[in-house]
Design an enzyme around this catalytic site. Structure first.
Site, PDB file in Angstrom:
ATOM      1  N   VAL A 178       0.827  -1.209   0.000  1.00 19.08           N
ATOM      2  CA  VAL A 178       0.000   0.000   0.000  1.00 19.08           C
ATOM      3  C   VAL A 178       0.857   1.253   0.000  1.00 19.08           C
ATOM      4  O   VAL A 178       0.625   2.193  -0.769  1.00 19.08           O
ATOM      5  CB  VAL A 178      -0.968  -0.005   1.195  1.00 19.08           C
TER       6      VAL A 178
ATOM      7  N   GLU B  83      -7.572   2.630   1.511  1.00 21.57           N
ATOM      8  CA  GLU B  83      -7.174   2.294   0.134  1.00 21.57           C
ATOM      9  C   GLU B  83      -8.100   1.218  -0.423  1.00 21.57           C
ATOM     10  O   GLU B  83      -8.627   0.392   0.317  1.00 21.57           O
ATOM     11  CB  GLU B  83      -5.712   1.833   0.094  1.00 21.57           C
TER      12      GLU B  83
ATOM     13  N   LEU C  22      -7.105  -0.759  -3.373  1.00 23.22           N
ATOM     14  CA  LEU C  22      -6.194  -1.185  -4.437  1.00 23.22           C
ATOM     15  C   LEU C  22      -6.285  -2.686  -4.641  1.00 23.22           C
ATOM     16  O   LEU C  22      -6.097  -3.458  -3.703  1.00 23.22           O
ATOM     17  CB  LEU C  22      -4.753  -0.809  -4.095  1.00 23.22           C
TER      18      LEU C  22
ATOM     19  N   GLU D  75      -4.589  -5.927  -6.096  1.00 21.88           N
ATOM     20  CA  GLU D  75      -3.271  -6.377  -6.540  1.00 21.88           C
ATOM     21  C   GLU D  75      -3.339  -6.795  -7.999  1.00 21.88           C
ATOM     22  O   GLU D  75      -4.270  -7.470  -8.430  1.00 21.88           O
ATOM     23  CB  GLU D  75      -2.788  -7.535  -5.666  1.00 21.88           C
TER      24      GLU D  75
ATOM     25  N   LYS E 171     -14.435   0.694   4.312  1.00 24.36           N
ATOM     26  CA  LYS E 171     -13.464  -0.241   3.742  1.00 24.36           C
ATOM     27  C   LYS E 171     -13.797  -1.677   4.131  1.00 24.36           C
ATOM     28  O   LYS E 171     -13.823  -2.577   3.278  1.00 24.36           O
ATOM     29  CB  LYS E 171     -12.051   0.118   4.222  1.00 24.36           C
TER      30      LYS E 171
ATOM     31  N   PHE F 277     -17.185 -10.021  -9.500  1.00 20.78           N
ATOM     32  CA  PHE F 277     -17.065 -10.929  -8.355  1.00 20.78           C
ATOM     33  C   PHE F 277     -18.125 -12.025  -8.362  1.00 20.78           C
ATOM     34  O   PHE F 277     -18.535 -12.505  -7.318  1.00 20.78           O
ATOM     35  CB  PHE F 277     -17.095 -10.144  -7.037  1.00 20.78           C
TER      36      PHE F 277
ATOM     37  N   ALA G 268     -17.031 -18.214 -10.229  1.00 20.92           N
ATOM     38  CA  ALA G 268     -16.850 -19.368  -9.335  1.00 20.92           C
ATOM     39  C   ALA G 268     -15.396 -19.832  -9.355  1.00 20.92           C
ATOM     40  O   ALA G 268     -14.717 -19.748 -10.385  1.00 20.92           O
ATOM     41  CB  ALA G 268     -17.783 -20.501  -9.749  1.00 20.92           C
TER      42      ALA G 268
ATOM     43  N   CYS H  66      -6.335  -8.952   1.731  1.00 23.96           N
ATOM     44  CA  CYS H  66      -7.431  -8.151   2.282  1.00 23.96           C
ATOM     45  C   CYS H  66      -8.622  -8.972   2.759  1.00 23.96           C
ATOM     46  O   CYS H  66      -8.984  -8.926   3.936  1.00 23.96           O
ATOM     47  CB  CYS H  66      -7.907  -7.136   1.243  1.00 23.96           C
TER      48      CYS H  66
ATOM     49  N   ARG I 257      -0.597 -14.765   0.233  1.00 27.53           N
ATOM     50  CA  ARG I 257      -1.358 -14.734   1.480  1.00 27.53           C
ATOM     51  C   ARG I 257      -2.742 -15.360   1.314  1.00 27.53           C
ATOM     52  O   ARG I 257      -3.543 -14.923   0.500  1.00 27.53           O
ATOM     53  CB  ARG I 257      -1.468 -13.297   1.995  1.00 27.53           C
TER      54      ARG I 257
END
Length: 434
Positions: free
Chosen positions: A11, A151, A153, A155, A207, A252, A255, A263, A331
């Site tokens: 970030v 933020e 953002l 990736e 957020k 989004f 599947a 996040c 992650r």
């Protein structure tokens, strides 16, 4: 204008470079000496498309610099941004705010004049108020306004998200703080970017609410995919039919094997814990977290089932290890659950990812890292697509068939044409499609 950005992580580095591109004088400060030295030498510690060029150009033009000295970074700054990590705290899932509070205290002690202290890190609702109380204890004489500027953002597309955002959220309590942040984002006014001005608590919650809602949306379509498989329906068509409804939207609704990343996992968990503590449980979010974790486990079971109930001694080619394409971030990636479970079941893993730097440290020790997708598939009994990097989309099913020893393909991202793979002789499985 001049700003100090505390934290040279994802970030902080992206935000600092983008502010510099806006014409702001930015100094990024980090306690990790090796990271600062690397950045000064032009080496970027993370993979993000276009970031190396953006950093080098703004360093060359004198608008972007790096240091380990907070006082140096704050010299003449109109605003100081906190862009430090807020990982999930061990034991209870709350966001670990120790780095945030430590940085805020250092800023308070080092402040020499009026400035705005802005939380860019994702922090639970109420954190800004705690920072105000901390400053009042440490430096009651300091002229520091606290603000929240979360933020958003993604990736792999972070620079575009900063330069052309859907909105900018500014949470503050004084006209001065709003004015400083509006000046920083002035270039976005020219492209009519919506600027959402709120109180600090509201900005913090926006957020978390946004990320939790998107996580719910992903989990919902994954569960609809399971239902499609049982009913003989096609989740692609279901998602398209849903997404054309303007109240829902198309994004989004893809599947897959479950969400991961820096996040969604930690933010949903932190929101759920905060909601529980405040006596307003977010049960939808709690169920989303549980369903997503179970889904990753189920993907490994799906591979084992496709191999007749056992993968012992079988060679499994795994394409894509990062949590999404165009990043090296591992992650909470589905691969961190799927690959170890297959290895524990006796499978021989041949893996390939275009950005494997972090994956090499996190995969089971016996994992063989291939040099290409075809190298990974060479002699494999089955192939599993876990992350849909663009280079995988154009793979020829005929070439894969000629390379592999077996004929089982599990497309866990629905990136390939089922008919083409079946015509090539594969036993092809995807998510939520007949």
């Amino acid at each position: 204008m001049r700003v100090a950005m505390i934290g040279a992580g994802y970030v902080g580095l992206v935000s600092g470079a983008c502010f510099a591109e806006f014409g702001v004088d930015v100094c990024v400060v980090d306690t990790e000496v090796s990271k600062v030295e690397a950045l000064r030498a032009g080496r970027i510690p993370i993979y993000e498309p276009g970031l190396d060029k953006l950093v080098s150009e703004n360093v060359r033009d004198g608008r972007l610099s790096f240091t380990t000295d907070l006082s140096e970074a704050m010299e003449g700054a109109d605003a100081v941004f906190l862009a430090v990590g807020t990982p999930s705290r061990r034991g209870d899932g709350h966001a670990d705010l120790s780095y945030v509070f430590a940085a805020a205290e250092q800023v308070a002690r080092a402040a020499k004049g009026p400035l705005v202290l802005v939380t860019k890190s994702t922090v639970p609702v109420g954190t800004g108020r705690q920072i105000q109380e901390l400053i009042a204890r440490v430096r009651p004489d300091a002229e520091i306004e606290v603000a929240s500027n979360p933020e958003f953002l993604r990736e792999g597309n972070a620079i575009g998200d900063f330069m052309r955002p859907d909105r900018v959220v500014i949470g503050a309590e004084s006209d001065r703080a709003f004015q400083v942040l509006r000046r920083l984002y002035r270039p976005l006014y020219l492209i009519e970017t919506p600027i959402v001005q709120t109180g600090i608590e509201t900005a913090e919650l926006i957020k978390y609410a946004a990320n939790a809602f998107l996580a719910v949306k992903i989990t919902f379509i994954n569960q609809m995919a399971d239902l499609c498989e049982k009913a003989g329906a096609d989740v692609h068509d279901v998602a398209r039919g849903m997404g054309l409804d303007g109240r829902i939207g198309r994004k989004f609704l893809h599947a897959g094997p479950g969400y991961g990343g820096s996040c969604f996992p930690k933010d949903t968990l932190a929101l759920a814990r905060t909601a529980q503590e405040l006596g307003a449980p977010a049960t939808i979010v709690e169920q989303t977290i549980a369903a997503n974790e179970a889904r990753k486990e189920a993907m490994a079971e799906r591979v084992i089932a496709a191999m007749g109930g056992s993968v012992a001694g079988k060679t499994i080619a795994v394409l894509g290890l990062t949590f999404k394409p165009e990043t090296d971030d591992m992650r909470d990636a589905p691969s961190l659950v799927v690959v170890p479970k297959l290895a524990q079941a006796g499978a021989i893993i041949r893996a390939y990812d275009p950005q494997p730097s972090h994956a090499r440290q996190l995969m089971p020790a016996a994992t063989h890292f291939a040099e290409s997708a075809l190298d990974a598939a060479d002699g494999a009994d089955a192939l599993v697509l876990l992350t849909e990097w663009n280079e995988f989309r154009a793979l020829s099913p005929e070439r894969l068939k000629a390379t592999m020893a077996g004929n089982t393909v599990l497309d866990l991202r629905n990136a390939w044409d089922p008919q083409a793979f079946r015509e090539a002789g594969f036993q092809y499985q995807s998510i939520g499609r007949p």
